[in-house]
Design a protein around this motif. Structure first.
Motif, mmCIF file in Angstrom:
data_model
loop_
_atom_site.group_PDB
_atom_site.id
_atom_site.type_symbol
_atom_site.label_atom_id
_atom_site.label_comp_id
_atom_site.label_asym_id
_atom_site.label_seq_id
_atom_site.Cartn_x
_atom_site.Cartn_y
_atom_site.Cartn_z
ATOM 1 N N SER A 1 0.817 -1.217 0.000
ATOM 2 C CA SER A 1 0.000 0.000 0.000
ATOM 3 C C SER A 1 0.852 1.270 0.000
ATOM 4 O O SER A 1 0.372 2.327 -0.398
ATOM 5 C CB SER A 1 -0.950 0.010 1.207
ATOM 6 O OG SER A 1 -0.221 -0.057 2.411
ATOM 7 N N LEU B 1 -0.223 1.465 -8.426
ATOM 8 C CA LEU B 1 -1.224 1.496 -7.360
ATOM 9 C C LEU B 1 -1.495 2.932 -6.986
ATOM 10 O O LEU B 1 -0.565 3.691 -6.701
ATOM 11 C CB LEU B 1 -0.729 0.716 -6.138
ATOM 12 C CG LEU B 1 -1.668 0.681 -4.926
ATOM 13 C CD1 LEU B 1 -2.971 -0.056 -5.258
ATOM 14 C CD2 LEU B 1 -0.978 0.017 -3.731
ATOM 15 N N THR C 1 -3.699 4.575 -4.194
ATOM 16 C CA THR C 1 -4.553 4.322 -3.042
ATOM 17 C C THR C 1 -5.605 5.413 -2.865
ATOM 18 O O THR C 1 -6.652 5.164 -2.284
ATOM 19 C CB THR C 1 -3.725 4.186 -1.758
ATOM 20 O OG1 THR C 1 -2.870 5.323 -1.629
ATOM 21 C CG2 THR C 1 -2.881 2.920 -1.794
ATOM 22 N N SER D 1 -5.680 -0.011 -9.247
ATOM 23 C CA SER D 1 -4.389 -0.524 -9.669
ATOM 24 C C SER D 1 -4.478 -0.882 -11.140
ATOM 25 O O SER D 1 -5.570 -1.162 -11.659
ATOM 26 C CB SER D 1 -4.023 -1.768 -8.857
ATOM 27 O OG SER D 1 -2.840 -2.372 -9.353
ATOM 28 N N CYS E 1 -6.847 -9.529 -9.955
ATOM 29 C CA CYS E 1 -6.246 -8.795 -8.851
ATOM 30 C C CYS E 1 -6.841 -9.324 -7.550
ATOM 31 O O CYS E 1 -7.945 -9.887 -7.536
ATOM 32 C CB CYS E 1 -6.481 -7.296 -8.969
ATOM 33 S SG CYS E 1 -8.197 -6.760 -8.790
ATOM 34 N N THR F 1 -6.832 -8.333 -3.129
ATOM 35 C CA THR F 1 -6.399 -7.404 -2.086
ATOM 36 C C THR F 1 -6.381 -8.099 -0.740
ATOM 37 O O THR F 1 -7.255 -8.922 -0.425
ATOM 38 C CB THR F 1 -7.332 -6.186 -2.005
ATOM 39 O OG1 THR F 1 -8.675 -6.636 -1.806
ATOM 40 C CG2 THR F 1 -7.250 -5.343 -3.258
#
Lengths: 111, 114
Positions: free
Chosen positions: B51, B65, B67, B72, B89, B91
């Motif tokens: 992150s 990425l 945030t 992404s 993807c 997370t």
């Protein structure tokens, strides 16, 4: 060779007949997880385990049980399978939640 | 709950072209991973971005990425026939109660035309 193994690879069973899908990893990973994959829904996490005797629910735990008595093994138990549990199941392991190594998958059909 | 949404759902490009896939998610995360899956087989991990990272490279792969936008992207440069696969993807959660959960997106099917 670093690997995650699952057995069986294919299984056809009937509603209500208890079954266990085994998962084993040889990488000394702490984190292990079970997923189901259904068309159009991607992978959904069923249960995960951070270490021996530590398990927790994922997004779709209903109808499943797991145990983590040894670090290398993480079996998935269906006490009373139903047709809506027909799916492709994957076991995965990693050091921590992240770079996961996946098993080859178990295709389960419940009639 | 589906955390990651991928875009496009399917992508067909000519061999040699670049392929870009996008992933959006809903909550805070610790890291975001990209995986490849060849038809019906197990997933293979491609790259993980934390992150606090903004960009990461691995061979022909480039991951970004953002945030602030909770998104992404995965770029595959100079695509090859062997890149034909589904890309997902995933997370790993950032909240205390969900830090260990992993949530996958629905995937992008990439086809490379010879």
């Amino acid at each position: 060779e670093a690997q995650v193994t699952q057995n069986p690879r294919y299984l056809i069973t009937v509603t209500g007949k208890k079954l266990t899908v085994t998962c084993s990893q040889n990488m000394n990973h702490e984190y292990m997880s079970w997923y189901r994959q259904d068309p159009g829904l991607g992978l959904r996490q069923i249960y995960y385990s951070m270490n021996v005797e530590v398990t927790d629910k994922g997004d779709v735990p209903e109808g499943y049980k797991v145990s983590r008595k040894e670090k290398r093994n993480f079996p998935l138990i269906l006490e009373s399978p139903s047709p809506n549990q027909t799916s492709l199941y994957f076991c995965a392991s990693s050091v921590s939640p992240g770079e996961q190594y996946f098993g080859p998958g178990t295709r389960l059909t419940v009639t | 709950s589906q955390q990651g949404e991928e875009d496009p759902q399917a992508l067909s490009i000519q061999e040699g072209e670049n392929a870009t896939m996008n992933c959006s998610y809903k909550t805070s995360i610790n890291n975001l991973q990209w995986y490849r899956q060849n038809s019906g087989r197990g997933l293979v991990h491609l790259i993980l971005i934390r992150s606090n990272e903004r960009e990461k490279h691995s061979g022909r792969l480039r991951v970004t990425l953002d945030t602030s936008k909770k998104s992404s992207s995965l770029l595959i440069t100079a695509s090859r026939a062997a890149d034909t696969a589904s890309y997902f993807c995933a997370t790993a959660g950032g909240g205390c109660s969900s830090a260990s959960k992993i949530i996958f997106g629905s995937g992008t099917r990439l086809s490379i035309r010879p």
